[in-house]
Design an enzyme around this catalytic site. Structure first.
Site: not given
Ligand code: ADP
Ligand code: MG
Length: 403
Positions: A31, A37, A130, A178, A228
């Protein structure tokens, strides 16, 4: 890749890893927040959109019905087998399978225990960029488990189960946006979400002449000062000074009257939140009326407020917004702002679809000239939320159903 192509690709990957076809395939989108924000923890409104980037999970019952879960991601190392006969506990912080694990635990808690299964996850949502790859992973897993266990959760319960997985298993105290948008997104719609009542409202955005351009600065400034937590505390201080339960209950006038009861910084933080809640509601009206000039102006105002009053922007985000403003409505940009928590990450621009290529090229070259960093850009129209790509017999034809 379209969702259909992505489903096919993920099914192929499943077969390659596990040597047999997948029986179930589910998908959920990432998303972008169009406006609203730092309003969520102030009981305000947010206006996110599901993007045409998805996390897809394909699965089949495990061979020999072992009672354990095998998770494989095309983006990460494989998880060790998860034994479903044991109470599920979070793995070390930062471990990627905590997200699906938390969702499985949530289903078990509700009395919907899946049998052992093998799963393969593939995503076009950038990880940690993000755009909420984490919610896409949770919601796709929940959609898969609905099929596997036959337990259909209502959309709100499903989003809340996923949020809880992120809190308790990933250790991330996120809001509700989210997961709500990843579940409830609909093609050609934004979602106006009241973070106090949790009431979601779809806002039609059918005019295909506009789209959202997402520009990743590809920087993430390390924060050391608990920025934050500090912002949240300042919002609470302001609400207390105004004698309201949260800043959602205050108006610009109430804030002005209470100005003497707070310090200058706290006042500016509250200015942002109160103004942003109002802008978000107005932007939803603007989207409804296809009044793109108004929506764009509100996006610029949101950015200025986040930069000057809330102080969560950074030079790279400001550079993108300045380039976008220079291109202007003449060049097809209606508005632009930082999106997400700030200090890096992405900006989002409302643009004319027929000018996307030229706009992208200008932003990419001018941003790189100014910062020496290559940005990542992609355009999206409002996408569908959680989707069933395949349900039922292994190898059957893919079909799509909203879940
Ligand atoms: P965002 O939600 O903004 O992408 P976050 O830090 O909240 O960032 O989430 C990212 C984390 O979610 C990754 O570091 C991983 O641990 C997990 N993740 C998300 N998508 C995948 C995927 N396709 N395969 C494995 N882990 C994933
Ligand atoms: Mg996230």
């Amino acid at each position: 890749m379209t969702l259909s192509e992505l489903g096919t690709y993920t099914a192929q990957q499943f077969e390659q890893v596990y040597g047999r076809p997948a029986r179930w395939i589910a998908a959920a989108p990432g998303r972008v927040n169009v406006i609203g924000e730092h309003t969520d923890y102030n009981d305000g409104f947010v206006l996110p959109m599901a993007i045409e980037r998805y996390t897809v999970i394909a699965a089949a019952p495990s061979d020999g019905h072992s009672g354990s879960v095998q998770l494989h991601s095309t983006a990460q190392n494989s998880a060790p087998p998860i034994d479903l006969s044991q109470t599920l506990k979070p793995a070390a912080k930062g471990t990627w399978w905590n997200y699906p694990l938390g969702v499985i635990a949530g289903f078990i808690r509700q009395g919907a225990r899946p049998g052992g299964f093998d799963a393969l996850i593939h995503s076009t949502v950038p990880l940690g960029g993000g755009l909420s790859s984490s919610a896409a992973l949770e919601v796709s897993t929940a959609t898969l488990l609905e099929m596997m266990t036959g337990k259909e959760l209502g959309p709100v319960d499903k989003a809340l189960l996923c949020q809880k997985a992120e809190h308790e298993f990933a250790g991330m105290p996120c809001g509700i946006m989210d997961q709500f948008i990843s579940v409830l997104g609909r093609k050609d719609h934004l979602l106006l979400l009241d973070c106090r009542s949790r009431k979601p409202e779809l806002v039609p955005m059918r005019d295909g002449s506009v789209a959202l351009l997402i520009v990743n600065t590809n920087v993430k400034h390390e924060l050391t000062g608990g920025e934050y937590a500090q912002r949240r505390a300042q919002c609470e201080q302001a609400a207390e000074a105004l004698a309201v339960p949260s800043l959602r209950d205050a108006t610009a006038q109430v804030l002005e009257q209470g100005r003497a009861r707070m310090d200058e910084t706290v006042f500016r933080r509250a200015c942002h939140v109160i103004g942003e809640i109002e802008r978000t509601v107005h932007a939803a009206e603007g989207v409804r009326a296809s009044n793109w000039t108004t929506v764009g102006q509100l996006m610029y105002a949101s950015h200025a407020s986040l930069r000057d009053d809330y102080e969560v922007s950074c030079a790279e985000l400001d550079a993108i917004v300045e380039i976008a403003a220079r291109i202007g409505t003449q060049g097809g940009v209606f508005g632009c702002r930082m999106t997400g928590g700030g200090f890096g990450g992405c900006a989002v621009a409302l643009v004319r679809t027929d000018a996307v290529d030229a706009i992208s090229a200008t932003i990419a070259s001018e941003y790189e000239a100014a910062t020496r960093i290559k940005p990542t850009l992609f355009v999206s129209r409002p996408a569908a939320g959680a989707t069933i790509v395949r349900s039922g017999e292994a190898g059957g034809p893919p079909y799509f159903r909203r879940r």
